[in-house]
Design a protein around this motif. Structure first.
Motif, mmCIF file in Angstrom:
data_model
loop_
_atom_site.group_PDB
_atom_site.id
_atom_site.type_symbol
_atom_site.label_atom_id
_atom_site.label_comp_id
_atom_site.label_asym_id
_atom_site.label_seq_id
_atom_site.Cartn_x
_atom_site.Cartn_y
_atom_site.Cartn_z
ATOM 1 N N ASN A 130 -47.625 -57.171 41.586
ATOM 2 C CA ASN A 130 -48.448 -56.197 40.846
ATOM 3 C C ASN A 130 -49.793 -55.883 41.520
ATOM 4 O O ASN A 130 -50.762 -55.526 40.839
ATOM 5 N N GLN A 131 -49.884 -56.024 42.857
ATOM 6 C CA GLN A 131 -51.129 -55.670 43.537
ATOM 7 C C GLN A 131 -51.171 -54.162 43.775
ATOM 8 O O GLN A 131 -50.129 -53.527 44.001
ATOM 9 N N PRO A 132 -52.386 -53.529 43.766
ATOM 10 C CA PRO A 132 -52.466 -52.065 43.918
ATOM 11 C C PRO A 132 -52.123 -51.595 45.329
ATOM 12 O O PRO A 132 -51.743 -50.448 45.523
ATOM 13 N N SER A 182 -42.623 -50.657 41.598
ATOM 14 C CA SER A 182 -44.024 -50.909 41.223
ATOM 15 C C SER A 182 -44.776 -49.586 41.342
ATOM 16 O O SER A 182 -45.479 -49.335 42.340
ATOM 17 N N THR A 220 -48.388 -48.929 42.767
ATOM 18 C CA THR A 220 -48.731 -49.546 44.054
ATOM 19 C C THR A 220 -48.612 -48.542 45.200
ATOM 20 O O THR A 220 -47.657 -47.752 45.247
#
Length: 972
Positions: free
Chosen positions: A867-869, A894, A897
């Motif tokens: 879930n990192q941008p 995701s 992202t």
């Protein structure tokens, strides 16, 4: 004048005679009153003249007579006085009326030329007298409305005025004020840059009349005073140097346009107001949404509606006549011109007349009603004409739509303030047949102009390329084509025509080999640089005319023999024969003289037997193929042309659709059966009139000698000639001057190695025979085995992407080999179908494996960067396609992202792929991201704001990863 010759006289506003009556009266007048032979119109497809796109004058079919090259035993050579109504087309080439049609009321692409000819019979006195009698007594045209012109002389050429012609007209009672001299450009007719030519006299008609003197308006382009008849007196020959020499025999060639004559006799001012056009114009009105035709021109014709009527009426006549005569819309030569004619007519139908699709074809029955009595072939081909017009109209409308889309896309991609690219316009024009004026119009609407200079350069290059090709197809030697003066000298000096009957003197030997009888001959004359010689020195190339020969001269679609001759007593001195040609009954052998060669020399002739037998095999095979095509495809299948060489045979024929694999196999099987039967090839010379009565006879449109040679397979010629015999319906029987095998078994085998449509409705097959056919079958079998091997490997479970890619590459290479191999065409089509399916299977498998690999890589990265941008990393990937799929998978799973991945390759290259979350646009652009990263690696990149890709060098990869992160942080 007998009443049966009279047309209905014109009285006041009466309609006058019908076009049919006018045509019939002309033909009857010359046939019954003046002993002319009435000949049918030749087809508009020129016969044996590659320089002509269409027959554009009545004299085209008589060129061999004017040039002196006509075979002395041919029908044509027997004529002295001839009359006919000739179908003519002037569109493309030197005589091109296409763009003028519709703008005025008298230009046409198709017209009928009424003509009478004298071949060495009558001359000026009789020709003028007959013309005056017909116009003033039969057609009852008032004498005071007629003006005649004659050649006024040309001091620069040393030509005096044609006072003989002037005096003939004065003796006929034409007033001196109506007999007018004109210079070379108006009253001197030439066939071409060289060849027969001479002064002409023209008859002009004054539409206004009323007792006025309209002499000042003759030849001034006035619509009130028009030329109706041109009488040409061929009495000179223009030489290569430009000088004029008197012709040994004088000829008369006259031409009168039926359309103009009918306009005069029906008291009209426009050709389109006569009964040759009014039924068609009425039919157009019924089928469109435009107002009725009013005959308006220029500025008065608002919206070009009347021009559209004229264009469509003219062009549909041309289409009907050309398609009937075997010229179909296509991509080169006459076919390309006809394609443009059809497309011009379709545009005027749809854009100006607002007519629904199909109007053009709906006019065909009306055209046939108008012209069918004079040209019955039109009636027999009505459905075919409609089908071809409809199919080509649908294709054009589809091309227009596609072209519009291409223009739209190109304009969108163009930089501001730039010209439309010439390459795109040329592609639209050349490939899609998109009209140039429509391209200009569409660009004008968008405020854009075409790069005219670049476009004109492309036009010029294309014209040069075509001109080069045309010149390549012209006869290259001046030593094998006798000029008219040399021919006349030979004939007047009683030099006998060459006896070439020894070319048929051969038999089958004891062991099945062909044995050719020896031939001894005498050199009658030598020909070099357009003149006859008694002697030619060593090292010079010349034409050798012999009293007899066993060499076959190029004719009837068969290549000439090659070989050599030796002088008697000099066995070790060979004079090689490079080619052999027939001209006016004389056989000319093209020879390079290794020693001095003289008239009177006795020579022994040796034909290249291997080349001759190969030509014989292929020519007999062409007859078998012609029969087989008719048997399989139907009796309506007609030969359109053929060419036989020692290597292969080419055969063109009518077809209603693509020839299927099954039909190709059936055709080959019919030929194989005839070869297996080893039928005897029967030949005999018979009177031409008797030969033409044979039911089922195969003959092409060309001039045949009389008597003519019949070639019959398996059935003696005398049986074929029997009254009511249908033997020719069950075997191959053709008129043919070629050399043939004595038994069909010597063909051994035949394989069709190519079949394609030249244009809609005409197919071309190329076939090989004997050992070459066997080799073609062996190659086909070998390739079939390779395709089977690939098919088996494709069915195995392959999990490696490189392995599947190699297999896909192998399929691609095999596809190219199969496309170009000399193998049976039916087998090629079968293998191509299999290979196409294999290629689809391979592509699908590669995509599936790539997707699987991408999913695995994406799962690993998702677990690593939960879930990192932003995800920036390196991953192994076999291709940019796979790397892009990994990026897509990550972004799909995701959505918030943004991802950039690099993949180092063994070659030292680094692949780059990225995708930006839609939430980050427009601040964050994928294209800018990729460019920044790849620039760091000394590479390039490109794409859209959402996705982009590129590549660079591995040496800058670490710095690129840092740049990628810094760029992303600055935008988020």
């Amino acid at each position: 004048v007998p009443c049966r010759w009279l047309c209905s006289p014109r009285r006041g506003g009466a309609a006058g005679p019908s076009a049919g009556q006018v045509r019939a009266a002309f033909l009857r007048f010359f046939e019954e009153r003046h002993g002319h032979r009435r000949l049918p119109s030749a087809p508009v497809r020129p016969r044996g003249d590659p320089r002509l796109l269409f027959v554009n004058a009545g004299m085209n079919q008589f060129k061999p007579v004017f040039l002196g090259t006509v075979h002395p035993r041919s029908e044509l050579a027997q004529h002295r006085r001839v009359v006919n109504s000739q179908k003519c087309v002037r569109a493309g080439g030197k005589h091109n009326d296409l763009e003028d049609v519709g703008r005025d009321t008298y230009h046409h692409t198709f017209f009928e030329m009424l003509g009478n000819w004298s071949f060495g019979d009558y001359f000026k006195e009789e020709a003028c007298s007959m013309a005056w009698e017909l116009l003033t007594e039969v057609y009852e045209i008032p004498r005071d409305r007629l003006y005649v012109t004659y050649f006024g002389g040309d001091p620069s050429l040393g030509l005096s005025a044609d006072e003989e012609c002037r005096d003939v007209w004065l003796r006929l009672g034409v007033p001196a004020s109506h007999v007018l001299p004109f210079p070379l450009k108006d009253n001197f007719w030439e066939m071409g840059d060289t060849g027969p030519c001479g002064p002409c006299t023209e008859i002009h008609y004054d539409h206004v009349g009323g007792g006025r003197n309209a002499a000042a308006l003759v030849n001034q382009g006035s619509p009130d005073v028009v030329e109706i008849w041109n009488l040409v007196f061929m009495q000179y020959s223009r030489e290569v140097e430009g000088n004029l020499l008197p012709l040994p025999q004088h000829h008369v060639d006259t031409g009168m346009g039926l359309e103009r004559l009918v306009t005069v006799l029906q008291n009209k001012r426009s050709n389109y107001d006569t009964d040759l056009f009014t039924p068609i114009l009425d039919a157009i009105h019924k089928g469109c949404r435009a107002p009725r035709y009013q005959g308006l021109v220029g500025d008065a014709d608002v919206g070009r509606v009347n021009m559209a009527y004229r264009v469509v009426a003219d062009h549909v006549r041309t289409l009907c006549v050309c398609i009937t005569d075997g010229i179909y819309p296509g991509f080169s030569g006459a076919e390309l011109v006809l394609r443009r004619i059809l497309r011009r007519a379709v545009r005027f139908c749809s854009e100006v007349l607002q007519a629904p699709p199909g109007l053009l074809a709906s006019l065909v029955p009306t055209v046939v009603e108008v012209l069918g009595d004079a040209y019955p072939d039109l009636t027999r081909n009505i459905n075919q004409i409609k089908d071809i017009i409809n199919e080509n109209e649908a294709a054009f409308l589809s091309s227009l739509e596609r072209g519009r889309r291409i223009i739209e896309q190109t304009v969108q991609q163009m930089e501001p303030s730039t010209n439309f690219p010439a390459e795109v316009a040329w592609s639209l024009y050349g490939s899609l047949g998109f009209p140039l004026d429509l391209i200009d119009l569409m660009l004008e609407e968008k405020g854009i102009s075409l790069d005219s200079a670049a476009f004109n350069k492309l036009v010029l290059e294309d014209a040069k390329r075509k001109a080069g090709g045309a010149q390549a197809g012209q006869p290259g030697s001046t030593n094998t084509h006798l000029d008219v003066h040399s021919l006349a000298w030979l004939q007047s000096s009683s030099v006998p025509a060459t006896d070439d009957s020894p070319k048929y003197a051969y038999r089958l030997g004891q062991h099945g080999q062909y044995e050719f009888s020896p031939c001894q001959a005498t050199v009658l004359m030598l020909y070099r640089d357009q003149s006859l010689h008694k002697e030619v020195g060593a090292g010079q190339r010349c034409g050798v005319i012999l009293d007899k020969t066993n060499f076959y001269a190029e004719q009837g679609g068969q290549d000439s023999d090659q070989g050599y001759m030796i002088r008697l007593g000099q066995q070790d001195v060979l004079f090689p024969v490079q080619s052999v040609h027939l001209c006016g009954g004389y056989v000319i052998h093209e020879v390079t003289a290794v020693e001095t060669l003289r008239a009177g020399d006795q020579v022994q002739l040796f034909v290249d037997e291997a080349q001759r037998v190969a030509c014989m095999r292929n020519h007999t095979a062409a007859h078998l193929l012609n029969f087989a095509l008719r048997r399989v495809l139907g009796d309506s299948t007609e030969q359109r042309g053929s060419h036989v060489t020692a290597e292969r045979l080419r055969f063109d024929f009518d077809t209603k659709g693509h020839v299927t694999v099954e039909q190709l196999q059936q055709v080959e099987q019919v030929v194989q059966d005839l070869i297996q039967k080893n039928e005897v090839v029967h030949t005999a010379e018979v009177p031409l009139t008797l030969a033409r009565r044979v039911q089922g006879l195969r003959a092409v449109d060309e001039g045949y000698p009389d008597p003519v040679r019949i070639v019959s397979l398996g059935v003696p010629v005398e049986n074929v000639l029997t009254c009511d015999s249908e033997a020719a319906m069950q075997t191959s029987v053709e008129l043919c001057c070629g050399t043939h095998l004595l038994q069909t078994g010597s063909v051994e085998d035949l394989a069709i190695i190519s079949e394609r449509q030249l244009v809609k409705g005409i197919s071309r097959v190329i076939a090989v025979t004997g050992g070459q056919a066997k080799e073609a079958r062996e190659l086909g079998q070998c390739l079939a085995t390779e395709v089977d091997s690939v098919s088996l490997r494709m069915k195995q479970r392959i999990t490696s992407i490189p392995e599947m890619q190699n297999l896909s590459k192998e399929v691609g290479q095999l596809t190219k080999v199969v496309a170009n191999a000399a193998m049976p065409q039916w087998q090629r089509k079968e293998l191509q179908t299999i290979l196409k399916a294999l290629q689809r299977t391979a592509n699908t498998a590669i995509k599936k494996l790539e997707l699987q690999q991408a999913e695995k890589a994406a799962q690993i990265l998702l677990a690593k960067y939960c879930n990192q941008p932003v995800i920036i990393d390196t991953v192994p990937a076999d291709s940019l396609s796979i790397l892009m799929k990994v990026v897509n998978q990550l972004c799909d799973k995701s959505p918030g992202t943004s991802v950039l991945l690099l993949s180092p390759q063994a070659s030292g290259e680094v692949l780059c792929a990225c995708q930006v979350s839609k939430n980050c646009i427009p601040a964050f652009s994928a294209a800018d991201w990729a460019v920044a990263v790849c620039t760091q690696m000394e590479g390039k990149a490109g794409g859209s704001p959402i996705v982009a890709k590129g590549s660079g060098n591995a040496r800058g990869m670490q710095g690129a990863l840092t740049t990628a992160l810094e760029f992303a942080q600055s935008k988020l």
